[in-house]
Design an enzyme around this catalytic site. Structure first.
Site, PDB file in Angstrom:
ATOM      1  N   ASP A   1       7.528   3.106  -2.119  1.00 49.82           N
ATOM      2  CA  ASP A   1       7.774   4.184  -0.884  1.00 49.82           C
ATOM      3  C   ASP A   1       9.212   4.182  -0.484  1.00 49.82           C
ATOM      4  O   ASP A   1       9.693   5.522  -0.421  1.00 49.82           O
ATOM      5  CB  ASP A   1       6.735   4.204  -0.009  1.00 49.82           C
ATOM      6  CG  ASP A   1       6.823   2.763   0.770  1.00 49.82           C
ATOM      7  OD1 ASP A   1       7.571   1.739   0.447  1.00 49.82           O
ATOM      8  OD2 ASP A   1       6.046   2.386   1.796  1.00 49.82           O
TER       9      ASP A   1
ATOM     10  N   PHE B   1      12.641   4.923  11.647  1.00 52.78           N
ATOM     11  CA  PHE B   1      11.704   4.483  11.114  1.00 52.78           C
ATOM     12  C   PHE B   1      10.608   5.540  10.935  1.00 52.78           C
ATOM     13  O   PHE B   1      10.514   6.212  11.647  1.00 52.78           O
ATOM     14  CB  PHE B   1      10.753   3.660  12.183  1.00 52.78           C
ATOM     15  CG  PHE B   1       9.534   2.665  11.455  1.00 52.78           C
ATOM     16  CD1 PHE B   1       9.842   1.664  10.711  1.00 52.78           C
ATOM     17  CD2 PHE B   1       8.462   3.188  11.598  1.00 52.78           C
ATOM     18  CE1 PHE B   1       8.992   0.834  10.205  1.00 52.78           C
ATOM     19  CE2 PHE B   1       7.372   2.445  10.830  1.00 52.78           C
ATOM     20  CZ  PHE B   1       7.598   1.342  10.238  1.00 52.78           C
ATOM     21  N   VAL B   2      10.295   5.506   9.444  1.00 45.57           N
ATOM     22  CA  VAL B   2       9.305   6.700   9.108  1.00 45.57           C
ATOM     23  C   VAL B   2       7.962   6.488   8.716  1.00 45.57           C
ATOM     24  O   VAL B   2       7.473   5.418   8.168  1.00 45.57           O
ATOM     25  CB  VAL B   2      10.166   7.551   7.872  1.00 45.57           C
ATOM     26  CG1 VAL B   2      11.437   8.235   8.155  1.00 45.57           C
ATOM     27  CG2 VAL B   2      10.423   6.388   6.706  1.00 45.57           C
TER      28      VAL B   2
ATOM     29  N   ASP C   1       3.577   3.736   6.884  1.00 46.22           N
ATOM     30  CA  ASP C   1       2.446   3.492   7.882  1.00 46.22           C
ATOM     31  C   ASP C   1       3.323   2.788   9.021  1.00 46.22           C
ATOM     32  O   ASP C   1       4.378   2.231   8.826  1.00 46.22           O
ATOM     33  CB  ASP C   1       1.519   2.486   7.821  1.00 46.22           C
ATOM     34  CG  ASP C   1       1.944   0.923   7.388  1.00 46.22           C
ATOM     35  OD1 ASP C   1       2.789   0.872   6.922  1.00 46.22           O
ATOM     36  OD2 ASP C   1       1.431   0.004   8.287  1.00 46.22           O
TER      37      ASP C   1
ATOM     38  N   LYS D   1      16.715   4.602   2.426  1.00 45.80           N
ATOM     39  CA  LYS D   1      17.208   4.602   3.813  1.00 45.80           C
ATOM     40  C   LYS D   1      18.680   4.146   4.062  1.00 45.80           C
ATOM     41  O   LYS D   1      19.184   3.269   3.117  1.00 45.80           O
ATOM     42  CB  LYS D   1      16.376   3.335   4.665  1.00 45.80           C
ATOM     43  CG  LYS D   1      16.248   3.857   6.084  1.00 45.80           C
ATOM     44  CD  LYS D   1      15.663   2.774   6.834  1.00 45.80           C
ATOM     45  CE  LYS D   1      14.215   2.988   6.972  1.00 45.80           C
ATOM     46  NZ  LYS D   1      13.527   2.068   8.122  1.00 45.80           N
TER      47      LYS D   1
ATOM     48  N   ASP E   1      14.711   0.022   1.634  1.00 49.87           N
ATOM     49  CA  ASP E   1      15.183  -0.170   3.001  1.00 49.87           C
ATOM     50  C   ASP E   1      16.097  -1.344   2.761  1.00 49.87           C
ATOM     51  O   ASP E   1      17.173  -0.920   2.518  1.00 49.87           O
ATOM     52  CB  ASP E   1      14.103  -0.667   4.119  1.00 49.87           C
ATOM     53  CG  ASP E   1      14.698  -0.991   5.273  1.00 49.87           C
ATOM     54  OD1 ASP E   1      15.912  -0.597   5.560  1.00 49.87           O
ATOM     55  OD2 ASP E   1      13.897  -1.486   6.222  1.00 49.87           O
TER      56      ASP E   1
ATOM     57  N   ARG F   1      -0.619   6.992   7.380  1.00 50.57           N
ATOM     58  CA  ARG F   1      -0.276   7.010   5.852  1.00 50.57           C
ATOM     59  C   ARG F   1      -0.862   8.336   5.301  1.00 50.57           C
ATOM     60  O   ARG F   1      -0.276   8.531   4.326  1.00 50.57           O
ATOM     61  CB  ARG F   1      -1.255   5.893   5.077  1.00 50.57           C
ATOM     62  CG  ARG F   1      -0.644   4.480   5.464  1.00 50.57           C
ATOM     63  CD  ARG F   1      -1.501   3.546   4.585  1.00 50.57           C
ATOM     64  NE  ARG F   1      -1.097   1.951   4.981  1.00 50.57           N
ATOM     65  CZ  ARG F   1      -0.160   1.251   4.714  1.00 50.57           C
ATOM     66  NH1 ARG F   1       0.989   1.911   3.857  1.00 50.57           N
ATOM     67  NH2 ARG F   1      -0.201   0.000   5.037  1.00 50.57           N
TER      68      ARG F   1
ATOM     69  N   LYS G   1       0.951  -1.234  -0.071  1.00 47.62           N
ATOM     70  CA  LYS G   1      -0.107   0.128   0.144  1.00 47.62           C
ATOM     71  C   LYS G   1       0.883   1.220  -0.070  1.00 47.62           C
ATOM     72  O   LYS G   1       0.517   2.372  -0.294  1.00 47.62           O
ATOM     73  CB  LYS G   1      -0.786   0.132   1.221  1.00 47.62           C
ATOM     74  CG  LYS G   1      -1.894  -1.098   1.320  1.00 47.62           C
ATOM     75  CD  LYS G   1      -2.680  -0.894   2.582  1.00 47.62           C
ATOM     76  CE  LYS G   1      -3.640  -2.059   3.105  1.00 47.62           C
ATOM     77  NZ  LYS G   1      -4.310  -1.503   4.420  1.00 47.62           N
ATOM     78  N   GLY G   2       1.999   1.190   0.581  1.00 45.02           N
ATOM     79  CA  GLY G   2       2.834   2.379   0.836  1.00 45.02           C
ATOM     80  C   GLY G   2       3.105   3.408  -0.219  1.00 45.02           C
ATOM     81  O   GLY G   2       3.218   4.571   0.090  1.00 45.02           O
TER      82      GLY G   2
HETATM   83  P1  IMP Z   1      12.623  -3.531   1.913  1.00 40.97           P
HETATM   84  O1  IMP Z   1      12.384  -4.901   1.284  1.00 40.97           O
HETATM   85  O2  IMP Z   1      13.724  -4.001   3.262  1.00 40.97           O
HETATM   86  O3  IMP Z   1      13.645  -2.548   1.151  1.00 40.97           O
HETATM   87  O4  IMP Z   1      11.507  -3.105   2.478  1.00 40.97           O
HETATM   88  C1  IMP Z   1      10.803  -2.089   2.051  1.00 40.97           C
HETATM   89  C2  IMP Z   1       9.420  -2.197   2.358  1.00 40.97           C
HETATM   90  O5  IMP Z   1       9.454  -2.333   3.988  1.00 40.97           O
HETATM   91  C3  IMP Z   1       8.845  -0.793   2.227  1.00 40.97           C
HETATM   92  O6  IMP Z   1       8.170  -0.872   0.921  1.00 40.97           O
HETATM   93  C4  IMP Z   1       7.805  -0.659   3.126  1.00 40.97           C
HETATM   94  O7  IMP Z   1       6.599  -0.938   3.250  1.00 40.97           O
HETATM   95  C5  IMP Z   1       8.657  -1.087   4.662  1.00 40.97           C
HETATM   96  N1  IMP Z   1       9.461  -0.096   5.310  1.00 40.97           N
HETATM   97  C6  IMP Z   1      10.706  -0.281   5.455  1.00 40.97           C
HETATM   98  N2  IMP Z   1      11.186   0.703   6.148  1.00 40.97           N
HETATM   99  C7  IMP Z   1      10.101   1.631   6.734  1.00 40.97           C
HETATM  100  C8  IMP Z   1       9.974   2.916   7.384  1.00 40.97           C
HETATM  101  O8  IMP Z   1      10.951   3.331   8.066  1.00 40.97           O
HETATM  102  N3  IMP Z   1       8.419   2.965   7.561  1.00 40.97           N
HETATM  103  C9  IMP Z   1       7.570   2.447   7.216  1.00 40.97           C
HETATM  104  N4  IMP Z   1       7.534   1.287   6.212  1.00 40.97           N
HETATM  105  C10 IMP Z   1       8.993   0.829   5.969  1.00 40.97           C
HETATM  106 MG    MG Z   2       6.034  -1.118   1.196  1.00 40.64          MG
END
Ligand code: IMP
Ligand code: MG
Length: 169
Positions: free
Chosen positions: A94, A146-147, A153, A125, A97, A159, A40-41
């Site tokens: 969004d 954590f944003v 969210d 990030k 990470d 959101r 959803k982000g």
């Molecule tokens: P990744 O696979 O670790 O890059 O995670 C990406 C997903 O984790 C993003 O699409 C977000 O949904 C969630 N996420 C990672 N960090 C944050 C944060 O700081 N706040 C909110 N959602 C996050």
């Molecule tokens: Mg996401």
């Protein structure tokens, strides 16, 4: 302990950067292409971004990550409706990470015959990545907080905030 929201990136700053980012996209990856937004982000970011692009199609997909002690497992819970094969795609998320979700989605789209896949994230990030993938277009680099807000969210809350904030103890 109650947590306080601190603005990290304000509304006007996001607005300016999203316009700029659309300009960067148009000059190095000109439409027509299909925007695929990761739910959803990315829904808020996508809706602002596409209103600064012309000649795009919009679709959505959704991933679910199971994060354990080992490398996370990712699965698709909603596939794009449009056929992926032969399409030029801009995948929008969004936040980048560890990068595992975006890497999974890119691989999934390529395996289904996408002609070209570029990636765009609002936030990157500053953490150690679990992938060598680098997003093609990045709005802002953010520290390892954590944003929330602007689509992101914490347990489905925040959101709707028009800015990006972090939670301070
Ligand atoms: P990744 O696979 O670790 O890059 O995670 C990406 C997903 O984790 C993003 O699409 C977000 O949904 C969630 N996420 C990672 N960090 C944050 C944060 O700081 N706040 C909110 N959602 C996050
Ligand atoms: Mg996401």
């Amino acid at each position: 302990m109650s947590k306080e929201l601190k603005v990290l990136i304000g509304k006007e700053k996001i607005e300016r950067r999203v316009k700029e980012l659309a300009g960067e996209i148009k000059s190095s990856f000109p439409p027509p292409f299909t925007v695929i937004s990761l739910l959803k982000g990315a829904f808020v970011f996508t809706s602002d971004l596409v209103r600064n692009l012309e000649g795009v199609e919009v679709d959505f997909m959704r991933l679910k990550s199971y994060r354990g002690k080992r490398r996370g497992e990712t699965a698709i819970t909603l596939e794009p409706e449009l056929p992926v094969a032969g399409r030029k795609i801009l995948l929008v998320d969004d936040i980048f990470d560890t990068g595992e979700s975006l890497e999974f989605a890119v691989r999934w789209l390529r395996e289904r015959g996408a002609e070209e896949v570029r990636t765009c994230v609002l936030l990157d990030k500053e953490v150690e990545k679990g992938t060598s993938l680098k997003p093609d277009f990045v709005g802002f680099k953010v520290p390892d907080y954590f944003v929330v807000g602007y689509g992101l969210d914490l347990d489905e809350k925040f959101r709707e905030l028009p800015y990006v904030a972090y939670l301070k103890e």
